[in-house]
Design an enzyme around this catalytic site. Sequence first.
Site, PDB file in Angstrom:
ATOM      1  N   CYS A  73       0.834  -1.202   0.000  1.00 40.04           N
ATOM      2  CA  CYS A  73       0.000   0.000   0.000  1.00 40.04           C
ATOM      3  C   CYS A  73       0.868   1.252   0.000  1.00 40.04           C
ATOM      4  O   CYS A  73       2.020   1.235   0.387  1.00 40.04           O
ATOM      5  CB  CYS A  73      -0.862   0.026   1.250  1.00 40.04           C
ATOM      6  SG  CYS A  73      -1.729  -1.508   1.509  1.00 40.04           S
ATOM      7  N   ARG A 131       4.380   0.359  -6.328  1.00 37.89           N
ATOM      8  CA  ARG A 131       4.311  -0.570  -5.181  1.00 37.89           C
ATOM      9  C   ARG A 131       3.216  -1.617  -5.384  1.00 37.89           C
ATOM     10  O   ARG A 131       3.100  -2.555  -4.618  1.00 37.89           O
ATOM     11  CB  ARG A 131       4.022   0.224  -3.902  1.00 37.89           C
ATOM     12  CG  ARG A 131       5.065   1.293  -3.608  1.00 37.89           C
ATOM     13  CD  ARG A 131       4.578   2.235  -2.537  1.00 37.89           C
ATOM     14  NE  ARG A 131       4.589   1.605  -1.241  1.00 37.89           N
ATOM     15  CZ  ARG A 131       5.566   1.736  -0.340  1.00 37.89           C
ATOM     16  NH1 ARG A 131       6.605   2.486  -0.646  1.00 37.89           N
ATOM     17  NH2 ARG A 131       5.534   1.152   0.811  1.00 37.89           N
ATOM     18  N   TRP A 175      -3.282  -2.471  -1.465  1.00 38.64           N
ATOM     19  CA  TRP A 175      -2.991  -3.811  -2.012  1.00 38.64           C
ATOM     20  C   TRP A 175      -3.693  -4.749  -1.051  1.00 38.64           C
ATOM     21  O   TRP A 175      -3.278  -4.878   0.096  1.00 38.64           O
ATOM     22  CB  TRP A 175      -1.484  -4.017  -2.022  1.00 38.64           C
ATOM     23  CG  TRP A 175      -1.013  -5.266  -2.687  1.00 38.64           C
ATOM     24  CD1 TRP A 175      -1.056  -5.561  -4.024  1.00 38.64           C
ATOM     25  CD2 TRP A 175      -0.419  -6.412  -2.069  1.00 38.64           C
ATOM     26  NE1 TRP A 175      -0.515  -6.795  -4.268  1.00 38.64           N
ATOM     27  CE2 TRP A 175      -0.113  -7.345  -3.084  1.00 38.64           C
ATOM     28  CE3 TRP A 175      -0.103  -6.736  -0.756  1.00 38.64           C
ATOM     29  CZ2 TRP A 175       0.490  -8.565  -2.828  1.00 38.64           C
ATOM     30  CZ3 TRP A 175       0.493  -7.954  -0.505  1.00 38.64           C
ATOM     31  CH2 TRP A 175       0.777  -8.860  -1.525  1.00 38.64           C
ATOM     32  N   ASN A 205      -1.031   1.009   6.157  1.00 41.16           N
ATOM     33  CA  ASN A 205      -0.252   0.056   5.362  1.00 41.16           C
ATOM     34  C   ASN A 205       0.209  -1.019   6.336  1.00 41.16           C
ATOM     35  O   ASN A 205       0.671  -0.719   7.424  1.00 41.16           O
ATOM     36  CB  ASN A 205       0.959   0.774   4.742  1.00 41.16           C
ATOM     37  CG  ASN A 205       1.778  -0.178   3.879  1.00 41.16           C
ATOM     38  OD1 ASN A 205       1.334  -1.283   3.596  1.00 41.16           O
ATOM     39  ND2 ASN A 205       2.957   0.245   3.482  1.00 41.16           N
ATOM     40  N   GLY A 206       0.068  -2.287   5.958  1.00 39.83           N
ATOM     41  CA  GLY A 206       0.538  -3.363   6.826  1.00 39.83           C
ATOM     42  C   GLY A 206      -0.630  -4.217   7.301  1.00 39.83           C
ATOM     43  O   GLY A 206      -1.712  -4.165   6.737  1.00 39.83           O
ATOM     44  N   GLU A 233      15.940 -18.033 -10.993  1.00 38.53           N
ATOM     45  CA  GLU A 233      15.611 -16.608 -11.165  1.00 38.53           C
ATOM     46  C   GLU A 233      14.951 -16.384 -12.514  1.00 38.53           C
ATOM     47  O   GLU A 233      13.995 -15.618 -12.641  1.00 38.53           O
ATOM     48  CB  GLU A 233      16.876 -15.775 -11.006  1.00 38.53           C
ATOM     49  CG  GLU A 233      16.803 -14.350 -11.492  1.00 38.53           C
ATOM     50  CD  GLU A 233      15.745 -13.483 -10.806  1.00 38.53           C
ATOM     51  OE1 GLU A 233      15.122 -13.936  -9.827  1.00 38.53           O
ATOM     52  OE2 GLU A 233      15.529 -12.357 -11.287  1.00 38.53           O
ATOM     53  N   LYS A 272      11.368 -14.644 -13.029  1.00 37.19           N
ATOM     54  CA  LYS A 272      11.200 -13.465 -13.911  1.00 37.19           C
ATOM     55  C   LYS A 272      10.075 -13.714 -14.897  1.00 37.19           C
ATOM     56  O   LYS A 272       9.190 -12.893 -15.098  1.00 37.19           O
ATOM     57  CB  LYS A 272      12.488 -13.186 -14.683  1.00 37.19           C
ATOM     58  CG  LYS A 272      13.570 -12.473 -13.929  1.00 37.19           C
ATOM     59  CD  LYS A 272      13.381 -10.989 -13.813  1.00 37.19           C
ATOM     60  CE  LYS A 272      12.741 -10.528 -12.558  1.00 37.19           C
ATOM     61  NZ  LYS A 272      13.184 -10.996 -11.279  1.00 37.19           N
ATOM     62  N   GLU A 298       6.486 -14.186 -13.213  1.00 35.02           N
ATOM     63  CA  GLU A 298       5.895 -13.041 -12.496  1.00 35.02           C
ATOM     64  C   GLU A 298       5.459 -11.933 -13.438  1.00 35.02           C
ATOM     65  O   GLU A 298       4.629 -11.106 -13.081  1.00 35.02           O
ATOM     66  CB  GLU A 298       6.836 -12.499 -11.439  1.00 35.02           C
ATOM     67  CG  GLU A 298       8.082 -11.793 -11.918  1.00 35.02           C
ATOM     68  CD  GLU A 298       8.883 -11.206 -10.753  1.00 35.02           C
ATOM     69  OE1 GLU A 298       8.297 -10.806  -9.736  1.00 35.02           O
ATOM     70  OE2 GLU A 298      10.113 -11.152 -10.879  1.00 35.02           O
ATOM     71  N   HIS A 313      15.375 -37.037 -12.264  1.00 34.54           N
ATOM     72  CA  HIS A 313      14.737 -37.533 -11.027  1.00 34.54           C
ATOM     73  C   HIS A 313      13.269 -37.123 -10.959  1.00 34.54           C
ATOM     74  O   HIS A 313      12.723 -36.949  -9.873  1.00 34.54           O
ATOM     75  CB  HIS A 313      15.502 -36.998  -9.816  1.00 34.54           C
ATOM     76  CG  HIS A 313      16.927 -37.446  -9.782  1.00 34.54           C
ATOM     77  ND1 HIS A 313      17.305 -38.736  -9.517  1.00 34.54           N
ATOM     78  CD2 HIS A 313      18.067 -36.774 -10.064  1.00 34.54           C
ATOM     79  CE1 HIS A 313      18.610 -38.857  -9.597  1.00 34.54           C
ATOM     80  NE2 HIS A 313      19.114 -37.681  -9.927  1.00 34.54           N
ATOM     81  N   LYS A 369       5.851  -4.288  -5.230  1.00 32.02           N
ATOM     82  CA  LYS A 369       7.295  -4.103  -5.320  1.00 32.02           C
ATOM     83  C   LYS A 369       7.964  -4.371  -3.985  1.00 32.02           C
ATOM     84  O   LYS A 369       9.062  -4.885  -3.931  1.00 32.02           O
ATOM     85  CB  LYS A 369       7.628  -2.668  -5.768  1.00 32.02           C
ATOM     86  CG  LYS A 369       9.118  -2.402  -5.928  1.00 32.02           C
ATOM     87  CD  LYS A 369       9.762  -3.292  -6.970  1.00 32.02           C
ATOM     88  CE  LYS A 369      11.243  -3.092  -7.098  1.00 32.02           C
ATOM     89  NZ  LYS A 369      11.891  -4.069  -7.987  1.00 32.02           N
TER      90      LYS A 369
HETATM   91  C1  AGP Z   1      11.558 -10.151  -7.878  1.00 32.36           C
HETATM   92  O1  AGP Z   1      11.420  -9.917  -9.279  1.00 32.36           O
HETATM   93  C2  AGP Z   1      10.266  -9.974  -7.138  1.00 32.36           C
HETATM   94  N1  AGP Z   1       9.757  -8.678  -7.299  1.00 32.36           N
HETATM   95  C3  AGP Z   1      10.367 -10.413  -5.679  1.00 32.36           C
HETATM   96  O2  AGP Z   1      10.695 -11.783  -5.673  1.00 32.36           O
HETATM   97  C4  AGP Z   1      11.403  -9.663  -4.820  1.00 32.36           C
HETATM   98  O3  AGP Z   1      12.712  -9.998  -5.224  1.00 32.36           O
HETATM   99  C5  AGP Z   1      11.220 -10.098  -3.352  1.00 32.36           C
HETATM  100  O4  AGP Z   1       9.925  -9.731  -2.948  1.00 32.36           O
HETATM  101  C6  AGP Z   1      12.255  -9.487  -2.389  1.00 32.36           C
HETATM  102  O5  AGP Z   1      12.121  -8.089  -2.391  1.00 32.36           O
HETATM  103  P1  AGP Z   1      13.291  -7.213  -1.688  1.00 32.36           P
HETATM  104  O6  AGP Z   1      14.548  -7.469  -2.477  1.00 32.36           O
HETATM  105  O7  AGP Z   1      12.828  -5.803  -1.757  1.00 32.36           O
HETATM  106  O8  AGP Z   1      13.435  -7.718  -0.272  1.00 32.36           O
END
Ligand code: AGP
Length: 606
Positions: A2, A27, A74, A98-99, A479, A483, A486, A502, A601
Site C-alpha cells: 500500500c 508498489r 494492495w 499500510n501493513g 531466477e 522473472k 511473475e 529424477h 514491489k
Molecule cells: C523479484 O522480481 C520480485 N519482485 C520479488 O521476488 C522480490 O525480489 C522479493 O519480494 C524481495 O524483495 P526485496 O529485495 O525488496 O526484499
Amino acid sequence: MCGIVGILGKEDVAHDIVDALRRLEYRGYDSAGVATIVERGLQRRRAEGKLRNLEARLVEVPLGGKAGIGHTRWATHGKPTETNAHPHMSARVSVVHNGIIENFRELRDEMVAAGCQFESETDTETIVHLITHYLDAGKSHLEAVQETLQRLTGAFALGIIFADDDDLMIAARQGSPLAIGHGTGEVYLGSDAIALAPFTNKITYLDEGDYAVLRRETVEIYDRDGVRVERPKVQAVAGALTVDKGNHRHFMHKEIHEQPEVVSHTLAHYIDMSTHQVAIPDLGLDLAKVDRVTISACGTAYYAGLVAKYWIERYARVPVEIDVASEMRYREAPLADNGLAVFVSQSGETADTLATLRYCKENGQRIASIVNVRSSTIARESDAIMPILAGPEIGVASTKAFTCQLSALACLAIALGKARGQIDEALEQELVGALTEMPRHISSVVRTEADYLPLATELSKARDILYLGRGMSFPIAMEGALKLKEISYIHAEGYAAGELKHGPIALIDEKVPVIVIAPKDALFEKTISNMQEVAARGGRIVLVSDAPPEAFGAEVMHQVVMPTVHPFVSPIVSAIPIQLIAYHTAVFMGTDVDQPRNLAKSVTVE
Ligand code: AGP
C-alpha cells in the site's frame, strides 16, 4: 504494498494527493481513495482499480479541503472493492493504513460488542473505531491515538486526520516505513520520499515505533515509549526523486538497460579501480574468524544469496546456511556463535526478511545487509550495510538490483576469502579483473536485444517452461523462471540440470520449451548431456551459452549467444538474457510488465 500520502496544505489537496499516490503506483495496488476535512467534517472519494478511476470520481464529485490523506491499497483483508478501499472513517476520524493488524479479529469483535457498525472487511476499520471510541470517551486526539496504538499488534504505518482540526495529522510507524516532508507552511506524509518529490526534498524518516503529530508549522515526533525525540531532517537523494521511464516503454526495460552503469557504480564502491583490490565496509567483526555465514532473503534477492553461497564456499571456504526468510526464522535454525548473517533486500522493507534479521540478531549474529535503500528499516537495523547503487528500481520484477546485489556479494566473498587466506594477491587480481570487465559484457548482451523478439513470440505460446542450470547457473535458472512467471504469467520452473532425470523429465514433450543456461565452464559437458536427454524426448531447447553450436550435438530451437566470461562472473552476465527473455515474452503477451497482477514491489506484510 500500500501507499500512504497526507498533506496539510494551503490550497485544496485532493489532486495533489492523487499525483503523489501516482508516484507510489510501482508498489502495486488494487484500489485507491482520498479523504479531506471540509466545513461539514470529513469527506472521501474511493474507487476500485487504478488511480484513473479515482480521478474520474473526483471529477464527477469534486472534493475540497486543505487537509487530507490518500491511499493506494494492495488487498490483504477483504477483496479489492470500493467498500474495502481506504481511507476508512467515522464522523470523527479518517485513517489510511499500510501493513497488517494481527489482532484485528479480537479488536473487531470487541468493537462490534460495543455497538460499532463495520462497513468493510478490513483490519483498518478497527483502528477507526478504536480511535473514535477513545475520542468519545473524552481523550484528546493524541491520547486517542496513543491508546489505540497500545492495542494494536502487527506491522503497520498509519496516517490519521480528524474532522474537528484541519491543522492536525498524526502518523505512526510500526513495521512499515513513513516519511515526513517539510514544506513552507505545509507538511506532508508519505510511504517514501518518492511520493513527496513534487512538494519537497526535505525529509524526516520516522524510526520503528515512532509516531508524529504534524501541523503546518510544527512536527512533534515521539518514540515507542512516548518520549519526544528529534529525527534528522535530510535532503532526499536526488535519484530518489526523479523516476521516469525516459524513452523506454517500461521501467523494467529502462532498468535492464541501466545495468552496465549501475553495476559499475556498485563495483566501484567496493573495488579500488587503481589497485584492483576489494575493500568492503568494516562489518564489525574479524572476517578471518567467521565460522559460518547465514544468508536469508526472499524472491530474486534469495537467488542472489544462493549464488553467493557458491562463491563464499568455493573461494572463502566458509560454510553458508541459506534459506528463504519466510522459512528461516520459523524453523529456528541453530546459528554459529560468531556467525555473520547477511540479508539481501532491494527495498529493505520486506517483512519476512526483516523478521529473520531480528531473529538472527536476537541469536547473536553479526548483521550485514545488502540493500538498495540505505534509509530502509533493514538497513537501519543492521550492524553494517553494503549498499548497492542501483538507483530506484520501479519495475516490480527486480533486474538491476539483482545484478548489483550479485556484484556486492561477489566483493563480500572476495573479502572473506582474503581475510581467511584463501585468496592471494594473484587470485584477487584475477577475480577483480573479471568483475571490472563484467559491465562491458552485460552491455554486449543487452545490445543483442533484437534477437530475443522471435524467441519471445515462440515462448509466448507455451503453457509451461523449464529452466535448467548447473552450479552457479542453477540459481540463475530459478531466477529466470521467477522473472518469466511473475511478468508473463506463464508457468515456469527452474531446476538443477542434474535433477531433471529424477522426475521433471516426465514433463518434457514438444510443447515444453526448456531454457538451458550452459556457460562453457567445468560443468558444461554434464549440462549438455542433460540437454541431450531433453532433445531425445522432443523437448525444444533454448540454449544460453558462449559455446559454438557444434559443441552441443543436439538440435536447439534457439541459441542465445553469450560472450565468454570468467566463470566467477558468469551467473551475473547470465542474468541478462533471462531478464530479456522474460521481458519480451511478457511484452508480446501484453501483460502489465511494470505492475504485474497480484504483485507488489515491496512486500511489507508476512
Ligand atoms: C523479484 O522480481 C520480485 N519482485 C520479488 O521476488 C522480490 O525480489 C522479493 O519480494 C524481495 O524483495 P526485496 O529485495 O525488496 O526484499
